[in-house]
Motif scaffolding. Structure first.
Motif, PDB file in Angstrom:
ATOM      1  N   ASN A 174       0.671  -1.255   0.073  1.00 50.74           N
ATOM      2  CA  ASN A 174       0.060   0.136  -0.026  1.00 50.74           C
ATOM      3  C   ASN A 174       1.048   1.575   0.079  1.00 50.74           C
ATOM      4  N   ARG A 175       2.176   1.065  -0.219  1.00 50.42           N
ATOM      5  CA  ARG A 175       3.011   2.376  -0.392  1.00 50.42           C
ATOM      6  C   ARG A 175       4.043   2.050  -1.200  1.00 50.42           C
ATOM      7  N   CYS A 176       4.579   3.026  -1.916  1.00 48.77           N
ATOM      8  CA  CYS A 176       5.720   2.933  -2.568  1.00 48.77           C
ATOM      9  C   CYS A 176       6.948   3.629  -1.900  1.00 48.77           C
ATOM     10  N   PRO A 177       8.177   3.094  -2.326  1.00 46.62           N
ATOM     11  CA  PRO A 177       9.405   3.871  -1.589  1.00 46.62           C
ATOM     12  C   PRO A 177       9.498   5.179  -2.232  1.00 46.62           C
ATOM     13  N   PRO A 178       9.924   6.188  -1.366  1.00 42.89           N
ATOM     14  CA  PRO A 178       9.723   7.383  -1.508  1.00 42.89           C
ATOM     15  C   PRO A 178      10.928   8.064  -2.502  1.00 42.89           C
ATOM     16  N   ASN A 179      12.038   7.099  -2.598  1.00 44.62           N
ATOM     17  CA  ASN A 179      13.349   7.816  -3.338  1.00 44.62           C
ATOM     18  C   ASN A 179      13.288   7.119  -4.940  1.00 44.62           C
ATOM     19  N   LEU A 180      12.353   6.411  -5.335  1.00 44.87           N
ATOM     20  CA  LEU A 180      12.569   5.823  -6.542  1.00 44.87           C
ATOM     21  C   LEU A 180      12.610   6.968  -7.775  1.00 44.87           C
ATOM     22  N   ALA A 181      13.575   6.438  -8.808  1.00 38.40           N
ATOM     23  CA  ALA A 181      13.647   7.359  -9.769  1.00 38.40           C
ATOM     24  C   ALA A 181      12.385   7.360 -10.807  1.00 38.40           C
ATOM     25  N   GLN A 182      11.757   6.558 -10.660  1.00 37.71           N
ATOM     26  CA  GLN A 182      10.593   6.310 -11.730  1.00 37.71           C
ATOM     27  C   GLN A 182       9.248   6.561 -11.211  1.00 37.71           C
ATOM     28  N   PRO A 183       8.267   6.775 -12.047  1.00 41.53           N
ATOM     29  CA  PRO A 183       6.782   6.817 -11.438  1.00 41.53           C
ATOM     30  C   PRO A 183       6.499   5.296 -11.115  1.00 41.53           C
ATOM     31  N   ALA A 184       5.784   5.280  -9.697  1.00 35.99           N
ATOM     32  CA  ALA A 184       5.411   3.906  -9.494  1.00 35.99           C
ATOM     33  C   ALA A 184       3.961   4.035  -8.850  1.00 35.99           C
ATOM     34  N   GLU A 185       3.402   2.639  -8.559  1.00 37.91           N
ATOM     35  CA  GLU A 185       2.090   2.543  -8.291  1.00 37.91           C
ATOM     36  C   GLU A 185       2.086   1.466  -7.103  1.00 37.91           C
ATOM     37  N   ALA A 186       1.578   1.605  -5.993  1.00 39.64           N
ATOM     38  CA  ALA A 186       1.397   0.688  -5.031  1.00 39.64           C
ATOM     39  C   ALA A 186       0.300  -0.216  -5.404  1.00 39.64           C
ATOM     40  N   VAL A 187       0.329  -1.525  -5.267  1.00 39.24           N
ATOM     41  CA  VAL A 187      -0.695  -2.548  -5.642  1.00 39.24           C
ATOM     42  C   VAL A 187      -0.985  -3.616  -4.544  1.00 39.24           C
ATOM     43  N   VAL A 188      -2.078  -3.112  -3.957  1.00 36.15           N
ATOM     44  CA  VAL A 188      -2.385  -4.355  -2.805  1.00 36.15           C
ATOM     45  C   VAL A 188      -2.992  -5.528  -3.476  1.00 36.15           C
ATOM     46  N   LYS A 189      -2.191  -6.459  -2.776  1.00 34.93           N
ATOM     47  CA  LYS A 189      -2.319  -7.968  -3.353  1.00 34.93           C
ATOM     48  C   LYS A 189      -1.545  -7.762  -4.627  1.00 34.93           C
ATOM     49  N   GLY A 190      -0.566  -7.307  -4.961  1.00 32.54           N
ATOM     50  CA  GLY A 190       0.008  -7.207  -6.066  1.00 32.54           C
ATOM     51  C   GLY A 190       0.469  -8.524  -6.685  1.00 32.54           C
ATOM     52  N   ASP A 191       0.908  -9.202  -5.613  1.00 33.24           N
ATOM     53  CA  ASP A 191       1.601 -10.703  -6.244  1.00 33.24           C
ATOM     54  C   ASP A 191       0.469 -11.540  -6.706  1.00 33.24           C
ATOM     55  N   ALA A 192      -0.732 -11.113  -6.262  1.00 33.15           N
ATOM     56  CA  ALA A 192      -1.800 -12.125  -6.962  1.00 33.15           C
ATOM     57  C   ALA A 192      -2.369 -11.256  -8.091  1.00 33.15           C
ATOM     58  N   ASN A 193      -1.959 -10.139  -8.615  1.00 34.12           N
ATOM     59  CA  ASN A 193      -2.494  -9.518  -9.653  1.00 34.12           C
ATOM     60  C   ASN A 193      -1.771  -8.792 -10.740  1.00 34.12           C
ATOM     61  N   SER A 194      -0.233  -9.148 -10.483  1.00 29.11           N
ATOM     62  CA  SER A 194       0.649  -8.983 -11.456  1.00 29.11           C
ATOM     63  C   SER A 194       1.684  -9.914 -11.618  1.00 29.11           C
ATOM     64  N   ALA A 195       1.703 -10.214 -12.908  1.00 24.57           N
ATOM     65  CA  ALA A 195       2.970 -11.365 -12.968  1.00 24.57           C
ATOM     66  C   ALA A 195       4.316 -10.826 -12.852  1.00 24.57           C
ATOM     67  N   SER A 196       4.484  -9.801 -12.740  1.00 23.54           N
ATOM     68  CA  SER A 196       5.671  -9.219 -12.487  1.00 23.54           C
ATOM     69  C   SER A 196       6.180  -9.249 -10.958  1.00 23.54           C
ATOM     70  N   ILE A 197       5.128  -8.750 -10.284  1.00 23.80           N
ATOM     71  CA  ILE A 197       5.085  -8.804  -8.961  1.00 23.80           C
ATOM     72  C   ILE A 197       5.265 -10.013  -8.302  1.00 23.80           C
ATOM     73  N   ALA A 198       4.460 -10.895  -9.006  1.00 22.23           N
ATOM     74  CA  ALA A 198       4.437 -12.348  -8.272  1.00 22.23           C
ATOM     75  C   ALA A 198       5.738 -13.061  -8.716  1.00 22.23           C
ATOM     76  N   ALA A 199       6.411 -12.687  -9.870  1.00 23.88           N
ATOM     77  CA  ALA A 199       7.730 -13.469 -10.055  1.00 23.88           C
ATOM     78  C   ALA A 199       8.685 -12.835  -9.149  1.00 23.88           C
ATOM     79  N   ALA A 200       8.563 -11.420  -8.674  1.00 27.84           N
ATOM     80  CA  ALA A 200       9.559 -10.705  -7.703  1.00 27.84           C
ATOM     81  C   ALA A 200       9.164 -11.742  -6.549  1.00 27.84           C
ATOM     82  N   SER A 201       8.052 -11.954  -6.122  1.00 29.73           N
ATOM     83  CA  SER A 201       7.796 -12.606  -4.749  1.00 29.73           C
ATOM     84  C   SER A 201       8.361 -13.888  -4.770  1.00 29.73           C
ATOM     85  N   ILE A 202       8.423 -14.628  -5.712  1.00 31.16           N
ATOM     86  CA  ILE A 202       9.042 -16.015  -5.949  1.00 31.16           C
ATOM     87  C   ILE A 202      10.405 -15.926  -5.847  1.00 31.16           C
TER      88      ILE A 202
END
Length: 185
Positions: free
Chosen positions: A95-123
């Motif tokens: 529910n929050r993004c790191p404050p010092n990312l160089a890129q635009p970002a979006e926090a995704v609640v339950k992202g590991d169930a809704n985004s393949a990239s986040i799920a891959a990172a979780s693995i």
């Protein structure tokens, strides 16, 4: 995504992954919904087929110094900054993004169930941390890390009562425990 925010010891492990949209990986899902055997197989496949990935370990000492939230945020920033390909946009599990990312970002609640990239990172994060805790189980066999991976099980607390803390314990996570134990004898 990260693995290991809740355990009493060991690092928090953070991973960032950019998957190839032209080469989807079957079965990628939230690491908590996969068996250990399936996570291990997907780990190797993600490493082999992702456009790039980065895995970062944040030490128990840094967690004690900064607190788990800010240590995790730092790990996320390091993981994204360490990618071989610079992402245009970052999806962050939670529910929050790191404050010092160089890129635009979006926090995704339950992202590991809704985004393949986040799920891959979780693995990647979960398997990396579990492998580390198995190595620590060899160094500190009295704690049973290979079974509970550092989480606060009865067996883990019993081992701490008997042997005290070791170098990979998060000392800040034990302050209340030791205060309560002292109060109640």
């Amino acid at each position: 995504d990260e693995a290991g925010r809740g355990p009493l010891c060991g690092p928090v492990c953070v991973a960032a992954v950019i998957l190839n949209p032209d080469d989807p990986i079957e079965g990628v899902n939230d690491s908590k919904k996969l068996s250990e055997k399936r996570r291990e197989a997907l780990f190797d496949e993600i490493i082999a087929r992702a456009l790039c990935y980065q895995i970062v370990f944040i030490s128990p000492q840094e967690i004690d110094e900064r607190n788990i939230l800010w240590a995790t945020m730092d790990g996320m920033e390091q993981a994204v900054a360490g990618l071989a390909v610079t992402p245009d946009y970052v999806l962050v599990d939670g529910n929050r993004c790191p404050p010092n990312l160089a890129q635009p970002a979006e926090a995704v609640v339950k992202g590991d169930a809704n985004s393949a990239s986040i799920a891959a990172a979780s693995i990647l994060a979960k398997v990396s941390r579990d492998r580390y805790m198995k190595q620590m189980a060899e160094k500190y066999p009295q704690y049973g890390f290979e079974k509970h991976k550092g989480y606060g099980t009865k067996a883990h607390y019993a081992a701490v009562d008997e042997f005290g803390l070791c170098e990979i314990h998060r000392k800040s996570f034990f302050k209340k425990y030791f205060e309560q134990r002292e109060k109640h004898g």
